[in-house]
Design a protein around this motif. Structure first.
Motif, short mmCIF file in Angstrom:
data_model
loop_
_atom_site.label_atom_id
_atom_site.label_comp_id
_atom_site.label_asym_id
_atom_site.label_seq_id
_atom_site.Cartn_x
_atom_site.Cartn_y
_atom_site.Cartn_z
N LYS A 181 16.40 -6.47 11.25
CA LYS A 181 15.34 -5.86 12.05
C LYS A 181 14.04 -5.93 11.27
O LYS A 181 14.04 -5.84 10.04
N VAL A 228 10.73 -4.82 9.53
CA VAL A 228 10.26 -3.58 8.94
C VAL A 228 9.04 -3.87 8.06
O VAL A 228 8.80 -5.01 7.66
N ARG A 251 7.68 -2.67 4.45
CA ARG A 251 8.03 -1.92 3.25
C ARG A 251 6.72 -1.54 2.57
O ARG A 251 5.91 -2.39 2.24
N GLN A 303 1.72 -3.00 1.28
CA GLN A 303 2.65 -3.16 2.39
C GLN A 303 3.11 -4.61 2.49
O GLN A 303 2.31 -5.52 2.38
N VAL A 340 20.68 -4.97 8.74
CA VAL A 340 21.14 -3.67 9.25
C VAL A 340 22.49 -3.27 8.67
O VAL A 340 22.85 -2.10 8.72
N ASP A 352 6.56 -1.08 18.08
CA ASP A 352 6.31 -0.57 16.75
C ASP A 352 7.32 -1.12 15.76
O ASP A 352 8.48 -1.38 16.10
N ILE A 353 6.88 -1.27 14.52
CA ILE A 353 7.76 -1.71 13.44
C ILE A 353 7.97 -0.53 12.51
O ILE A 353 7.01 0.13 12.11
N GLU A 354 9.23 -0.27 12.19
CA GLU A 354 9.56 0.84 11.28
C GLU A 354 8.98 0.59 9.90
O GLU A 354 8.97 -0.53 9.41
N LYS A 355 8.48 1.66 9.28
CA LYS A 355 7.95 1.57 7.92
C LYS A 355 8.94 2.23 6.98
O LYS A 355 9.37 3.36 7.22
N ILE A 356 9.34 1.51 5.94
CA ILE A 356 10.27 2.07 4.94
C ILE A 356 9.55 2.20 3.61
O ILE A 356 8.62 1.46 3.32
N TYR A 357 9.98 3.17 2.80
CA TYR A 357 9.32 3.43 1.51
C TYR A 357 10.30 3.25 0.36
O TYR A 357 11.46 3.28 0.49
#
Length: 72
Positions: free
Chosen positions: A19, A21, A23, A31, A38, A67-72
């Protein structure tokens, strides 16, 4: 001499196993757009996102909408 803007080439990704994302670094805010597996959670880096134009280019190249998920 005529200059032509290179048309964005459509690329594909494994929609069943990956998927899109973003980062983001908590420290410096950098970013990077890419794809997260997944099943394993591994991240495949595709391009650095410096501004909204870069994000638009990434989404357009891979045919991503919404929308695109943002991961940290």
């Amino acid at each position: 001499m005529m200059l032509f803007k290179k048309k964005a080439e459509k690329k594909t990704y494994d929609k069943e196993n990956k998927k899109p994302v973003i980062r983001a670094s908590i420290c410096n805010g950098e970013q990077v757009a890419g794809f997260m597996n997944v099943h394993t959670g591994s991240f495949e880096e595709v391009m650095l996102i410096r501004d909204s134009e870069d994000l638009f280019q990434f989404m357009n190249e891979y045919g991503i909408s919404g929308d695109i998920e943002k991961i940290y």
